[in-house]
Write a protein that holds these residues in place. Structure first.
Motif, mmCIF file in Angstrom:
data_model
loop_
_atom_site.group_PDB
_atom_site.id
_atom_site.type_symbol
_atom_site.label_atom_id
_atom_site.label_comp_id
_atom_site.label_asym_id
_atom_site.label_seq_id
_atom_site.Cartn_x
_atom_site.Cartn_y
_atom_site.Cartn_z
ATOM 1 N N SER A 101 5.912 22.485 61.065
ATOM 2 C CA SER A 101 6.155 23.693 60.257
ATOM 3 C C SER A 101 5.025 24.684 60.264
ATOM 4 C CB SER A 101 6.575 23.311 58.632
ATOM 5 O OG SER A 101 6.871 24.371 57.985
ATOM 6 N N GLN A 102 3.800 23.996 59.937
ATOM 7 C CA GLN A 102 2.597 24.959 59.559
ATOM 8 C C GLN A 102 2.117 25.613 60.934
ATOM 9 O OE1 GLN A 102 -0.045 22.812 57.165
ATOM 10 N NE2 GLN A 102 1.182 23.035 55.590
ATOM 11 N N LEU A 103 2.364 24.652 62.032
ATOM 12 C CA LEU A 103 1.986 25.110 63.433
ATOM 13 C C LEU A 103 2.816 26.350 63.923
ATOM 14 C CD1 LEU A 103 0.954 21.957 65.371
ATOM 15 C CD2 LEU A 103 -0.455 23.787 64.593
ATOM 16 N N ARG A 104 4.122 26.214 63.451
ATOM 17 C CA ARG A 104 5.051 27.365 63.858
ATOM 18 C C ARG A 104 4.783 28.505 62.877
ATOM 19 N NH1 ARG A 104 10.139 26.772 65.633
ATOM 20 N NH2 ARG A 104 9.957 24.561 65.158
ATOM 21 N N GLN A 105 4.327 28.228 61.787
ATOM 22 C CA GLN A 105 3.750 29.629 60.973
ATOM 23 C C GLN A 105 2.748 30.189 61.583
ATOM 24 O OE1 GLN A 105 3.587 28.890 56.522
ATOM 25 N NE2 GLN A 105 4.670 27.005 56.906
ATOM 26 N N LEU A 106 1.905 29.428 62.033
ATOM 27 C CA LEU A 106 0.446 29.953 62.664
ATOM 28 C C LEU A 106 1.066 30.896 63.967
ATOM 29 C CD1 LEU A 106 -2.237 27.098 62.610
ATOM 30 C CD2 LEU A 106 -2.481 29.363 61.603
ATOM 31 N N THR A 107 1.900 30.169 64.640
ATOM 32 C CA THR A 107 2.568 30.993 65.713
ATOM 33 C C THR A 107 3.091 32.311 65.451
ATOM 34 O OG1 THR A 107 3.135 28.634 66.851
ATOM 35 C CG2 THR A 107 3.999 30.702 67.700
ATOM 36 N N PHE A 108 3.731 32.388 64.628
ATOM 37 C CA PHE A 108 4.317 33.977 64.196
ATOM 38 C C PHE A 108 3.578 34.458 63.028
ATOM 39 C CE2 PHE A 108 7.952 31.027 65.481
ATOM 40 C CZ PHE A 108 8.432 31.919 66.400
ATOM 41 N N ALA A 109 2.301 34.236 62.822
ATOM 42 C CA ALA A 109 1.489 34.830 61.976
ATOM 43 C C ALA A 109 0.983 35.999 62.724
ATOM 44 C CB ALA A 109 0.231 34.156 61.568
ATOM 45 N N ILE A 110 1.077 37.339 61.904
ATOM 46 C CA ILE A 110 0.710 38.686 62.789
ATOM 47 C C ILE A 110 -0.623 39.011 62.402
ATOM 48 C CG2 ILE A 110 3.075 39.373 62.396
ATOM 49 C CD1 ILE A 110 2.415 41.120 59.980
ATOM 50 N N GLY A 111 -1.498 38.425 61.544
ATOM 51 C CA GLY A 111 -2.799 38.672 61.512
ATOM 52 C C GLY A 111 -3.787 37.586 61.009
ATOM 53 N N ILE A 112 -5.163 37.568 61.472
ATOM 54 C CA ILE A 112 -5.902 36.565 60.858
ATOM 55 C C ILE A 112 -5.746 36.433 59.318
ATOM 56 C CG2 ILE A 112 -8.352 35.926 60.643
ATOM 57 C CD1 ILE A 112 -8.850 36.564 63.395
#
Length: 237
Positions: free
Chosen positions: A7-18
């Protein structure tokens, strides 16, 4: 893979900025047993107007002391991560040449940690992720279990940072000239005729003209003078 990791790796994948990726990363690092998380994104080629990015959850006291540090001790993490993408485990031995920095880390509670970087050669950018905690050494098993996650995270952070950089024009590739073609071009630049060059290089005039034609094709020009100008501008001669 555990569901929370996925779940958290997926969130990182779709994050739009640092700025949105870092809180996810901080939470991820806590879930795998680390109190502290730091991200640094720096230029590898000392690019003008490039401002190094540093985000971490260290104390304000540490941040102020680090900014005002005048000892200029070489940080072994930086030294290692400049040249390698392998994990670097913090230890007293590793900080042998930076004892003051090592003591400061211990006082801050950054006693056990490890760092890993990702290099984007095309954009000349390096991201370094460091995780640290107050207790318990970093074991080889932890490195084995988490090195893949660390590599993914640092590469993702690099992508996010690069997306904020201004677009740059692609660099044109320099034409590759043979040694003989370079010789002919250099003599041409000095004003020598094909006949004169043939006498100097012990070649036939026809062979010299053949080299000149190849040079013109490689430099995408229509005559010898233009070839000399193009080569000079490109730094070939």
């Amino acid at each position: 893979m555990e569901l929370w990791k996925e779940s958290q790796l997926r969130q990182l994948t779709f994050a739009i900025g640092i700025d949105t990726a870092y809180p996810i990363l901080e939470n991820f690092s806590k879930n795998i047993g680390f109190n502290f998380c730091a991200v640094t994104v720096a230029s590898t080629h000392h690019q003008p107007h490039f401002k190094t990015l540093e985000i971490n959850n260290y104390s304000n006291i540490w941040k102020r002391a680090h900014e005002q540090d005048n000892d200029h001790e070489a940080d072994p993490v930086i030294a290692h991560c400049k040249n390698s993408m392998l994990p670097f485990v913090w230890s007293k031995t590793a900080y042998a040449h930076a004892p003051n920095l090592w003591r400061a880390l211990q006082q801050e509670g950054l006693r056990y940690g490890w760092s890993q970087s990702f290099h984007n050669e095309e954009k000349a950018v390096r991201s370094t992720l460091s995780l640290a905690r107050k207790n318990c050494e970093v074991s080889p098993l932890e490195l084995y279990e988490h090195v893949g996650y660390m590599h993914f995270v640092t590469s993702r952070l690099t992508e996010l940072f690069i997306s904020t950089l201004p677009a740059t024009a692609p660099k044109s590739k320099l034409a590759h000239l043979s040694r003989r073609e370079l010789e002919v071009l250099q003599f041409s630049a000095s004003g020598k005729t094909a006949y004169e060059i043939s006498r100097i290089l012990s070649l036939s005039e026809r062979t010299v003209n053949y080299h000149v034609q190849n040079i013109m094709l490689k430099l995408n020009v229509c005559n010898k003078i233009s070839a000399v100008i193009a080569a000079a501008r490109a730094g070939i001669i």
